[in-house]
Design a protein around this motif. Structure first.
Motif, PDB file in Angstrom:
ATOM      1  N   LEU A 114      17.506  76.062  49.715  1.00 55.58           N
ATOM      2  CA  LEU A 114      17.180  76.700  48.598  1.00 55.58           C
ATOM      3  C   LEU A 114      18.422  76.708  47.752  1.00 55.58           C
ATOM      4  CD1 LEU A 114      15.500  79.903  50.414  1.00 55.58           C
ATOM      5  CD2 LEU A 114      14.408  77.900  49.340  1.00 55.58           C
ATOM      6  N   PHE A 115      19.227  75.636  47.582  1.00 55.62           N
ATOM      7  CA  PHE A 115      20.531  75.520  46.764  1.00 55.62           C
ATOM      8  C   PHE A 115      19.977  75.436  45.242  1.00 55.62           C
ATOM      9  CE2 PHE A 115      22.626  73.726  50.548  1.00 55.62           C
ATOM     10  CZ  PHE A 115      23.315  74.388  50.721  1.00 55.62           C
ATOM     11  N   SER A 116      20.447  76.011  44.372  1.00 52.44           N
ATOM     12  CA  SER A 116      20.460  76.066  42.917  1.00 52.44           C
ATOM     13  C   SER A 116      21.312  75.509  42.185  1.00 52.44           C
ATOM     14  CB  SER A 116      19.829  77.147  42.529  1.00 52.44           C
ATOM     15  OG  SER A 116      20.854  78.250  42.743  1.00 52.44           O
ATOM     16  N   PHE A 140      17.947  72.212  42.665  1.00 49.12           N
ATOM     17  CA  PHE A 140      18.868  72.055  41.580  1.00 49.12           C
ATOM     18  C   PHE A 140      18.460  71.932  39.917  1.00 49.12           C
ATOM     19  CE2 PHE A 140      20.723  70.361  45.557  1.00 49.12           C
ATOM     20  CZ  PHE A 140      22.006  71.362  45.519  1.00 49.12           C
ATOM     21  N   THR A 141      19.161  71.987  39.133  1.00 51.64           N
ATOM     22  CA  THR A 141      18.755  72.108  37.793  1.00 51.64           C
ATOM     23  C   THR A 141      19.713  70.887  36.966  1.00 51.64           C
ATOM     24  OG1 THR A 141      19.888  74.124  37.305  1.00 51.64           O
ATOM     25  CG2 THR A 141      17.489  73.923  37.809  1.00 51.64           C
ATOM     26  N   ILE A 159      17.662  62.482  45.798  1.00 54.52           N
ATOM     27  CA  ILE A 159      17.975  63.913  44.917  1.00 54.52           C
ATOM     28  C   ILE A 159      16.123  64.320  44.557  1.00 54.52           C
ATOM     29  CG2 ILE A 159      20.106  63.759  44.153  1.00 54.52           C
ATOM     30  CD1 ILE A 159      19.045  62.658  41.486  1.00 54.52           C
ATOM     31  N   GLN A 160      15.139  63.782  45.195  1.00 56.07           N
ATOM     32  CA  GLN A 160      14.076  64.183  44.712  1.00 56.07           C
ATOM     33  C   GLN A 160      13.659  65.571  45.221  1.00 56.07           C
ATOM     34  OE1 GLN A 160      14.910  62.131  47.369  1.00 56.07           O
ATOM     35  NE2 GLN A 160      13.600  62.629  49.259  1.00 56.07           N
ATOM     36  N   ASP A 161      12.416  65.817  44.416  1.00 57.04           N
ATOM     37  CA  ASP A 161      12.102  67.266  44.789  1.00 57.04           C
ATOM     38  C   ASP A 161      12.846  68.151  44.220  1.00 57.04           C
ATOM     39  OD1 ASP A 161       9.412  66.497  45.301  1.00 57.04           O
ATOM     40  OD2 ASP A 161       9.865  66.065  47.310  1.00 57.04           O
ATOM     41  N   ASN A 162      13.506  68.298  43.112  1.00 55.18           N
ATOM     42  CA  ASN A 162      14.230  69.346  42.599  1.00 55.18           C
ATOM     43  C   ASN A 162      13.862  69.616  41.093  1.00 55.18           C
ATOM     44  OD1 ASN A 162      16.850  70.005  44.208  1.00 55.18           O
ATOM     45  ND2 ASN A 162      16.738  67.786  44.516  1.00 55.18           N
ATOM     46  N   ASN A 163      14.666  70.304  40.316  1.00 58.75           N
ATOM     47  CA  ASN A 163      14.142  70.574  39.017  1.00 58.75           C
ATOM     48  C   ASN A 163      15.151  70.089  37.767  1.00 58.75           C
ATOM     49  OD1 ASN A 163      12.062  72.546  39.868  1.00 58.75           O
ATOM     50  ND2 ASN A 163      13.752  73.791  40.430  1.00 58.75           N
ATOM     51  N   LEU A 164      15.648  68.824  38.186  1.00 53.77           N
ATOM     52  CA  LEU A 164      16.363  68.095  37.358  1.00 53.77           C
ATOM     53  C   LEU A 164      15.676  67.408  35.815  1.00 53.77           C
ATOM     54  CD1 LEU A 164      18.199  65.561  39.933  1.00 53.77           C
ATOM     55  CD2 LEU A 164      18.880  68.130  39.095  1.00 53.77           C
ATOM     56  N   ASN A 165      16.365  67.208  34.890  1.00 53.31           N
ATOM     57  CA  ASN A 165      15.933  66.600  33.699  1.00 53.31           C
ATOM     58  C   ASN A 165      16.958  65.756  32.947  1.00 53.31           C
ATOM     59  OD1 ASN A 165      17.842  68.373  32.316  1.00 53.31           O
ATOM     60  ND2 ASN A 165      16.678  70.072  32.294  1.00 53.31           N
ATOM     61  N   GLY A 166      16.630  65.143  31.959  1.00 54.76           N
ATOM     62  CA  GLY A 166      17.453  64.537  31.434  1.00 54.76           C
ATOM     63  C   GLY A 166      17.219  62.820  31.854  1.00 54.76           C
ATOM     64  N   THR A 167      17.681  61.969  31.472  1.00 51.94           N
ATOM     65  CA  THR A 167      17.502  60.438  31.817  1.00 51.94           C
ATOM     66  C   THR A 167      18.275  59.867  32.966  1.00 51.94           C
ATOM     67  OG1 THR A 167      19.421  59.616  30.401  1.00 51.94           O
ATOM     68  CG2 THR A 167      17.202  59.991  29.400  1.00 51.94           C
ATOM     69  N   ASN A 186      10.775  65.364  40.056  1.00 52.49           N
ATOM     70  CA  ASN A 186      11.924  66.052  38.988  1.00 52.49           C
ATOM     71  C   ASN A 186      11.210  65.863  37.791  1.00 52.49           C
ATOM     72  OD1 ASN A 186      14.451  66.833  40.510  1.00 52.49           O
ATOM     73  ND2 ASN A 186      14.296  64.596  41.276  1.00 52.49           N
ATOM     74  N   SER A 187      11.963  66.128  36.554  1.00 52.19           N
ATOM     75  CA  SER A 187      11.295  66.189  35.435  1.00 52.19           C
ATOM     76  C   SER A 187      12.191  65.189  34.493  1.00 52.19           C
ATOM     77  CB  SER A 187      11.460  67.530  34.532  1.00 52.19           C
ATOM     78  OG  SER A 187      10.361  68.448  35.220  1.00 52.19           O
ATOM     79  N   LEU A 188      12.509  64.218  35.083  1.00 47.54           N
ATOM     80  CA  LEU A 188      13.575  63.193  34.394  1.00 47.54           C
ATOM     81  C   LEU A 188      12.788  62.210  33.249  1.00 47.54           C
ATOM     82  CD1 LEU A 188      15.344  61.774  37.723  1.00 47.54           C
ATOM     83  CD2 LEU A 188      16.228  63.417  35.867  1.00 47.54           C
ATOM     84  N   SER A 189      12.998  61.932  32.231  1.00 49.99           N
ATOM     85  CA  SER A 189      12.511  61.165  31.285  1.00 49.99           C
ATOM     86  C   SER A 189      13.053  59.658  31.006  1.00 49.99           C
ATOM     87  CB  SER A 189      12.736  62.099  30.010  1.00 49.99           C
ATOM     88  OG  SER A 189      13.832  62.297  29.674  1.00 49.99           O
ATOM     89  N   GLY A 190      12.603  59.030  29.913  1.00 50.92           N
ATOM     90  CA  GLY A 190      12.949  57.919  29.896  1.00 50.92           C
ATOM     91  C   GLY A 190      12.921  56.642  30.800  1.00 50.92           C
ATOM     92  N   GLY A 191      13.468  55.598  30.564  1.00 48.58           N
ATOM     93  CA  GLY A 191      13.138  54.498  31.422  1.00 48.58           C
ATOM     94  C   GLY A 191      14.116  54.472  32.492  1.00 48.58           C
ATOM     95  N   ILE A 192      14.059  53.347  33.169  1.00 53.78           N
ATOM     96  CA  ILE A 192      15.241  52.869  34.187  1.00 53.78           C
ATOM     97  C   ILE A 192      16.118  51.952  33.884  1.00 53.78           C
ATOM     98  CG2 ILE A 192      15.571  51.880  36.668  1.00 53.78           C
ATOM     99  CD1 ILE A 192      13.834  54.541  36.618  1.00 53.78           C
ATOM    100  N   PRO A 193      17.444  52.229  33.712  1.00 53.14           N
ATOM    101  CA  PRO A 193      18.137  51.197  33.131  1.00 53.14           C
ATOM    102  C   PRO A 193      18.222  50.035  33.847  1.00 53.14           C
ATOM    103  CG  PRO A 193      19.398  53.495  33.406  1.00 53.14           C
ATOM    104  CD  PRO A 193      17.998  53.652  34.084  1.00 53.14           C
ATOM    105  N   LYS A 194      18.770  48.959  33.025  1.00 47.94           N
ATOM    106  CA  LYS A 194      18.296  47.532  33.503  1.00 47.94           C
ATOM    107  C   LYS A 194      19.422  47.215  34.813  1.00 47.94           C
ATOM    108  CE  LYS A 194      18.823  42.769  31.797  1.00 47.94           C
ATOM    109  NZ  LYS A 194      18.944  41.809  30.567  1.00 47.94           N
ATOM    110  N   LYS A 195      20.763  47.742  34.348  1.00 51.62           N
ATOM    111  CA  LYS A 195      21.629  47.858  35.328  1.00 51.62           C
ATOM    112  C   LYS A 195      21.235  48.168  36.842  1.00 51.62           C
ATOM    113  CE  LYS A 195      25.769  49.070  34.566  1.00 51.62           C
ATOM    114  NZ  LYS A 195      26.984  49.862  34.100  1.00 51.62           N
ATOM    115  N   VAL A 196      20.533  49.434  36.847  1.00 51.10           N
ATOM    116  CA  VAL A 196      19.943  50.037  38.159  1.00 51.10           C
ATOM    117  C   VAL A 196      18.866  48.988  38.798  1.00 51.10           C
ATOM    118  CG1 VAL A 196      18.816  51.785  39.203  1.00 51.10           C
ATOM    119  CG2 VAL A 196      20.302  52.362  37.423  1.00 51.10           C
ATOM    120  N   CYS A 197      18.011  48.629  37.801  1.00 53.34           N
ATOM    121  CA  CYS A 197      17.019  47.500  38.223  1.00 53.34           C
ATOM    122  C   CYS A 197      17.657  46.060  38.848  1.00 53.34           C
ATOM    123  CB  CYS A 197      16.315  47.006  37.254  1.00 53.34           C
ATOM    124  SG  CYS A 197      15.265  48.421  36.523  1.00 53.34           S
TER     125      CYS A 197
END
Length: 202
Positions: A114-116, A140-141, A159-167, A186-197
């Motif tokens: 239950l860490f936050s 986590f937020t 880090i799945q199933d948290n309350n994270l946002n941003g990109t 989570n509530s992440l937005s935007g695309g997956i950076p090319k470097k990650v792919c």
């Protein structure tokens, strides 16, 4: 097992400061696995033996304020912990941000608790040997820090199933050893950076 992790509280009367430098874990301990229990409470700031200095100042009108300053012990007293498994318990609160996390730790599992608060304290930045990091299924937020690329040995990042946002930070793409990244739920937005792919082991 149930209950809380041991802690120590400095005592002082009319003091300028009280220093808490007790080592809760033996410095030589390398593996601690407490998964799948009913442990609760928080992770004490001095859990790893790096400790914190707690400054307690007496203010006017009986108001007392507390400040935390990170300090470093000599190398012989630093924690040698390589594996810490606290997953599948009932721990809560934020991760210690006034503690020196073991710089040689390779496997950290705090998932299913239950860490936050913030996902990663800045004190994680020196954990260059960390290969497995599981923080999923908590509360986590905030965002994924851009300095994530400092964890150069990271192979597994959950880090799945948290309350994270941003990109998704492009710096994730600098982790050449990583083979598993889990971000869903989570509530992440935007695309997956090319470097990650283009990561070679993903």
């Amino acid at each position: 097992l149930k209950g809380i992790l041991p802690t120590s509280t400095p005592t002082s009367t009319d003091t300028v400061f009280a220093m808490s430098d007790e080592t809760l874990l033996p410095p030589s301990l390398q593996i601690l696995r407490l998964s799948h229990n009913m442990l609760s409470g928080t992770i004490p700031n001095n859990f790893f033996g790096g400790g914190t200095k707690i400054l307690t100042e007496n203010a006017e009108h009986g108001i007392t304020t507390t400040k935390h300053v990170i300090y470093k012990k000599n190398d012989t007293m630093e924690s040698k912990l390589l594996q810490l498994h606290l997953d599948h318990n009932q721990f809560e609160g934020t991760l210690p941000s006034y503690s020196i996390w073991p710089k040689d730790m390779e496997d950290l599992r705090l998932d299913h608790n239950l860490f936050s608060g913030s996902l990663l304290p800045d004190t994680f930045i020196d954990m260059g040997m960390l290969a497995k990091l599981r923080l999923n299924d908590n509360r986590f937020t905030g965002t994924i820090p851009h300095w994530i690329n400092q964890l150069i040995s990271l192979e597994e990042f959950q880090i799945q199933d948290n309350n994270l946002n941003g990109t998704v930070p492009p710096e994730l793409g600098d982790l050449k050893e990583i083979s598993e990244i889990s971000l869903y739920g989570n509530s992440l937005s935007g695309g997956i950076p090319k470097k990650v792919c283009q990561l070679p082991k993903l």
